[in-house]
Write a protein that holds these residues in place. Structure first.
Motif, PDB file in Angstrom:
ATOM      1  N   TYR A   1       0.803  -1.212   0.000  1.00 13.90           N
ATOM      2  CA  TYR A   1       0.000   0.000   0.000  1.00 13.90           C
ATOM      3  C   TYR A   1       0.841   1.269   0.000  1.00 13.90           C
ATOM      4  O   TYR A   1       0.306   2.380  -0.060  1.00 13.90           O
ATOM      5  N   GLY A   2       2.157   1.128   0.053  1.00 23.55           N
ATOM      6  CA  GLY A   2       3.049   2.267   0.107  1.00 23.55           C
ATOM      7  C   GLY A   2       3.444   2.759  -1.266  1.00 23.55           C
ATOM      8  O   GLY A   2       2.696   2.657  -2.232  1.00 23.55           O
ATOM      9  N   GLY A   3       4.653   3.313  -1.327  1.00 29.55           N
ATOM     10  CA  GLY A   3       5.092   3.915  -2.576  1.00 29.55           C
ATOM     11  C   GLY A   3       4.411   5.238  -2.848  1.00 29.55           C
ATOM     12  O   GLY A   3       4.314   5.686  -3.989  1.00 29.55           O
ATOM     13  N   CYS A   4       3.915   5.901  -1.790  1.00 30.89           N
ATOM     14  CA  CYS A   4       3.179   7.155  -1.933  1.00 30.89           C
ATOM     15  C   CYS A   4       4.077   8.352  -1.632  1.00 30.89           C
ATOM     16  O   CYS A   4       5.083   8.244  -0.938  1.00 30.89           O
ATOM     17  N   ALA A   5       3.685   9.501  -2.148  1.00 35.83           N
ATOM     18  CA  ALA A   5       4.243  10.777  -1.711  1.00 35.83           C
ATOM     19  C   ALA A   5       3.343  11.297  -0.589  1.00 35.83           C
ATOM     20  O   ALA A   5       2.142  11.017  -0.560  1.00 35.83           O
ATOM     21  N   VAL A   6       3.920  12.058   0.335  1.00 33.45           N
ATOM     22  CA  VAL A   6       3.184  12.524   1.514  1.00 33.45           C
ATOM     23  C   VAL A   6       3.289  14.039   1.637  1.00 33.45           C
ATOM     24  O   VAL A   6       4.367  14.609   1.482  1.00 33.45           O
ATOM     25  N   LEU A   7       2.142  14.664   1.910  1.00 32.79           N
ATOM     26  CA  LEU A   7       2.068  16.102   2.189  1.00 32.79           C
ATOM     27  C   LEU A   7       1.664  16.282   3.644  1.00 32.79           C
ATOM     28  O   LEU A   7       0.738  15.614   4.112  1.00 32.79           O
TER      29      LEU A   7
ATOM     30  N   ILE B   1       6.033  17.125   0.605  1.00 33.59           N
ATOM     31  CA  ILE B   1       5.496  18.476   0.487  1.00 33.59           C
ATOM     32  C   ILE B   1       5.062  18.955   1.865  1.00 33.59           C
ATOM     33  O   ILE B   1       4.507  18.181   2.654  1.00 33.59           O
ATOM     34  N   VAL B   2       5.270  20.234   2.152  1.00 37.61           N
ATOM     35  CA  VAL B   2       4.720  20.846   3.355  1.00 37.61           C
ATOM     36  C   VAL B   2       3.748  21.950   2.930  1.00 37.61           C
ATOM     37  O   VAL B   2       3.996  22.685   1.970  1.00 37.61           O
ATOM     38  N   MET B   3       2.611  22.036   3.643  1.00 37.37           N
ATOM     39  CA  MET B   3       1.607  23.051   3.356  1.00 37.37           C
ATOM     40  C   MET B   3       1.251  23.766   4.655  1.00 37.37           C
ATOM     41  O   MET B   3       0.604  23.198   5.536  1.00 37.37           O
ATOM     42  N   PRO B   4       1.695  25.024   4.821  1.00 35.34           N
ATOM     43  CA  PRO B   4       1.320  25.774   6.026  1.00 35.34           C
ATOM     44  C   PRO B   4      -0.105  26.295   5.933  1.00 35.34           C
ATOM     45  O   PRO B   4      -0.517  26.804   4.889  1.00 35.34           O
ATOM     46  N   TRP B   5      -0.848  26.184   7.034  1.00 32.88           N
ATOM     47  CA  TRP B   5      -2.243  26.626   7.075  1.00 32.88           C
ATOM     48  C   TRP B   5      -2.263  28.125   7.370  1.00 32.88           C
ATOM     49  O   TRP B   5      -1.914  28.562   8.451  1.00 32.88           O
ATOM     50  N   MET B   6      -2.678  28.922   6.392  1.00 33.71           N
ATOM     51  CA  MET B   6      -2.575  30.369   6.513  1.00 33.71           C
ATOM     52  C   MET B   6      -3.910  31.072   6.747  1.00 33.71           C
ATOM     53  O   MET B   6      -3.952  32.298   6.848  1.00 33.71           O
ATOM     54  N   VAL B   7      -4.998  30.319   6.844  1.00 35.27           N
ATOM     55  CA  VAL B   7      -6.304  30.925   7.072  1.00 35.27           C
ATOM     56  C   VAL B   7      -6.306  31.655   8.420  1.00 35.27           C
ATOM     57  O   VAL B   7      -5.861  31.124   9.428  1.00 35.27           O
TER      58      VAL B   7
ATOM     59  N   VAL C   1      12.423  19.616   0.570  1.00 35.07           N
ATOM     60  CA  VAL C   1      10.997  19.286   0.596  1.00 35.07           C
ATOM     61  C   VAL C   1      10.272  20.324  -0.246  1.00 35.07           C
ATOM     62  O   VAL C   1      10.650  21.497  -0.278  1.00 35.07           O
ATOM     63  N   ASP C   2       9.244  19.914  -0.974  1.00 38.06           N
ATOM     64  CA  ASP C   2       8.474  20.833  -1.792  1.00 38.06           C
ATOM     65  C   ASP C   2       7.506  21.637  -0.921  1.00 38.06           C
ATOM     66  O   ASP C   2       7.180  21.240   0.206  1.00 38.06           O
ATOM     67  N   TYR C   3       7.027  22.740  -1.471  1.00 39.91           N
ATOM     68  CA  TYR C   3       6.224  23.684  -0.696  1.00 39.91           C
ATOM     69  C   TYR C   3       4.984  24.085  -1.468  1.00 39.91           C
ATOM     70  O   TYR C   3       5.061  24.399  -2.659  1.00 39.91           O
ATOM     71  N   VAL C   4       3.832  24.075  -0.791  1.00 35.66           N
ATOM     72  CA  VAL C   4       2.605  24.586  -1.404  1.00 35.66           C
ATOM     73  C   VAL C   4       1.959  25.571  -0.440  1.00 35.66           C
ATOM     74  O   VAL C   4       1.654  25.223   0.706  1.00 35.66           O
ATOM     75  N   PRO C   5       1.779  26.828  -0.870  1.00 39.04           N
ATOM     76  CA  PRO C   5       1.105  27.802  -0.004  1.00 39.04           C
ATOM     77  C   PRO C   5      -0.401  27.596  -0.008  1.00 39.04           C
ATOM     78  O   PRO C   5      -0.980  27.118  -0.983  1.00 39.04           O
ATOM     79  N   CYS C   6      -1.021  27.979   1.095  1.00 38.08           N
ATOM     80  CA  CYS C   6      -2.468  27.878   1.268  1.00 38.08           C
ATOM     81  C   CYS C   6      -3.073  29.268   1.094  1.00 38.08           C
ATOM     82  O   CYS C   6      -2.686  30.216   1.782  1.00 38.08           O
TER      83      CYS C   6
END
Length: 426
Positions: free
Chosen positions: A239-245, A274-280, A310-315
C-alpha cells in the motif's frame, strides 16, 4: 561480479514493487503547476437519506435564526436536488439548501471545476469519521461520487486526512492506515486504469496529512504514531510507494506564534515530500504592508524548504468569517466578514505574491466551506431573511471566485501574464 550483484538486487527488489497496488501512472503525475482546493463534502439536508439532519448547516438540526452555522448561503439555482428550510427568501418562498450526500451535487461541483479550469480537490477525510469500519463505509459514499465525477470531468482528486478528533489518550494513526488500505482495495482509488485521476507527485500517489504542530490540538504528535504512518505510506510493499504532504501551522519554520515549539515537527517535515502551512486567519487586508509581510513569509518558507529538500505549497483563501458558528458554538460573536474579501482583491493578492515568490503549486481553502466563510463555489448575493447575519459576494457574480481560481492556474502555468491586479473578465 558487479553485474551479478546488480542482477541479484534487481531480483530481490522486483517482488516488492510488483505487489504494490497503485497504477504506475496518472493523468496528473505531479502537483507542480496545479491549483487544488480542499473539499469538505459535509453538508446534509433533512430527507437526503444520510440521516444527519441539517449537518454542518446548523446545530440541533434547526436551520433558523438561533441555530444556523453558515455565513454564506449557496446559490442553489443549478442543483438537481434541494431541500426547503424554515427560513424564507426575500420573495416569501422557502429558502432551500443542497446536500453533499447527493451524487448530483458532487457531479455539479466537479462540472464547475472543469468549466472554470480548477484542477481538482483534496477530499477531506476526518479522523472522527474513519476510526471505525461503519464510519469508513459512510465516509466512502461521497468519495465514491467524487471518484466518478473526477473521471467524468478529468479533474484531479486526492485524499487529505485531517487529524482533528484524535483523542488525547488511547488513539493513534492506526485507523488511518486501515482506512488507506480499504480505499486502495475497495474503492481502487489509486488503480483506476489508463485514465487514472488520482493526483500523483514525483510519479507517486499523493496522500495529505493535516494537523501537525498546532497547539490547540488534544493529541501529542510524538505519541500518535505519525512516523509509523508516514513510513507505511512511503514504504509498505503493498500500500506504500506514496508521496506525503503534511499540513502544518503558518509559522512552522520558526516553531513559534501559531506553532508548537517542538523541533520534532521539522524532523517529520524533512521525511515527507510536500509541506503546506495553514494560513487561514493569519493574514488580512485590513493592515497596511500586509502584502509585503505575506510575500516575505512565503519566500522565506520556499528557501527553507529548498534547503531541507521538501516541496512547498502555499495555502490561499478568499476571506474568512464565522459569525454564526461563533454565536451558536463558541459562546461569542466574531465580526461578520472578519477577513473581508474586497471583491476578490485579497484573494488575488495572495495568488500573485505566491507566484512572485516562486510557488509552483497552490492549495485553496476551501471549495465548499461556508461555516468559516472561505468558500469559492457559487454563493448568492441575495441571501434569505431572518434574525441572523449572512455575507454575500459583494455584488460580484456568484461564480466570481471559481473564475478567479481558474485564472490563478493559468497565471501559475505562465498562460496568463503575471499581474498583481485582478484580471479583467470578458
Amino acid at each position: 561480479m558487479a553485474k551479478f550483484y546488480v542482477f541479484v538486487l534487481l531480483i530481490l527488489s522486483f517482488p516488492v514493487f510488483a505487489q504494490r497496488k497503485h497504477s504506475k501512472t496518472s493523468m496528473f503525475p505531479s502537483y507542480n503547476g496545479l491549483v487544488m482546493a480542499g473539499y469538505q463534502g459535509w453538508f446534509r439536508g433533512v430527507g437526503d437519506g444520510a440521516g444527519e439532519g441539517w449537518g454542518h448547516y446548523a446545530s440541533a438540526s434547526k436551520v433558523d435564526s438561533n441555530h444556523i452555522h453558515i455565513d454564506l448561503w449557496p446559490d442553489v439555482s443549478e442543483y438537481e436536488k434541494t431541500y426547503p428550510t424554515a427560513i424564507k427568501n426575500t420573495d416569501g418562498t422557502p429558502a432551500s439548501l443542497f446536500s453533499s450526500w447527493d451524487e448530483s451535487t458532487t457531479d455539479l461541483h466537479f462540472k464547475w471545476m472543469k468549466e472554470y479550469g480548477i484542477d481538482g480537490v483534496f477530499m477531506q477525510r476526518f479522523f472522527g469519521s474513519i476510526r471505525t469500519p461503519q464510519g469508513r463505509k459512510k465516509a466512502n459514499v461521497i468519495l465514491r461520487h467524487a471518484l466518478v465525477a473526477s473521471k467524468k470531468y478529468d479533474r484531479a482528486i486526492a485524499i487529505m486526512y485531517d487529524l482533528s478528533g484524535i483523542k488525547a489518550n488511547g488513539e493513534d494513526c492506526s485507523a488511518i492506515i486501515e482506512d488507506w488500505k480499504q480505499l486502495v482495495d475497495s474503492l481502487k482509488i489509486t488503480s483506476q486504469g489508463n485514465n487514472q485521476t488520482y493526483l500523483y507527485h514525483h510519479q507517486k500517489p499523493l496522500v495529505a496529512i493535516w494537523g501537525l504542530g498546532f497547539p490547540d490540538r488534544l493529541y501529542n504528535i510524538r505519541n500518535i504514531g505519525i512516523e509509523k504512518l508516514i513510513d507505511f505510506l512511503k514504504n509498505d510493499p503493498k500500500y506504500g510507494g506514496c508521496a506525503v504532504l503534511l499540513g502544518v501551522p503558518t509559522y512552522f519554520r520558526d516553531l513559534n506564534v501559531d506553532c508548537l515549539p517542538d523541533p520534532y515537527l521539522h524532523k517529520l517535515i524533512r521525511s515527507v515530500d510536500i509541506v503546506m502551512p495553514w494560513m487561514v486567519q493569519r493574514f488580512t487586508p485590513l493592515l497596511q504592508a500586509e502584502n509585503e509581510r505575506y510575500f516575505a513569509d512565503v519566500k522565506a518558507d520556499i528557501a527553507w524548504c529548498k534547503a531541507n529538500k521538501v516541496d512547498y505549497v502555499p495555502c490561499i483563501y478568499p476571506g474568512f468569517s464565522w459569525y454564526n458558528l461563533g454565536k451558536t458554538e463558541f459562546g461569542g460573536a466574531p465580526p461578520l466578514g472578519q477577513i473581508p474579501r474586497q471583491k476578490g482583491k485579497f484573494y488575488w493578492n495572495q495568488i500573485s505574491m505566491d507566484i512572485k515568490a516562486g510557488a509552483s503549486m497552490l492549495y485553496v481553502a476551501m471549495f465548499d466551506e461556508m461555516d468559516e466563510g472561505t468558500a469559492i463555489f457559487k454563493c448568492t448575493n441575495n441571501p434569505p431573511l431572518g434574525n441572523f447575519k449572512l455575507l454575500d459576494y459583494e455584488g460580484m457574480p456568484t461564480d466570481h471566485y471559481l473564475w478567479l481560481t481558474g485564472q490563478a492556474g493559468e497565471m501559475l502555468r505562465g498562460k496568463l501574464p503575471f499581474t498583481t491586479q485582478i484580471p479583467l473578465r470578458n
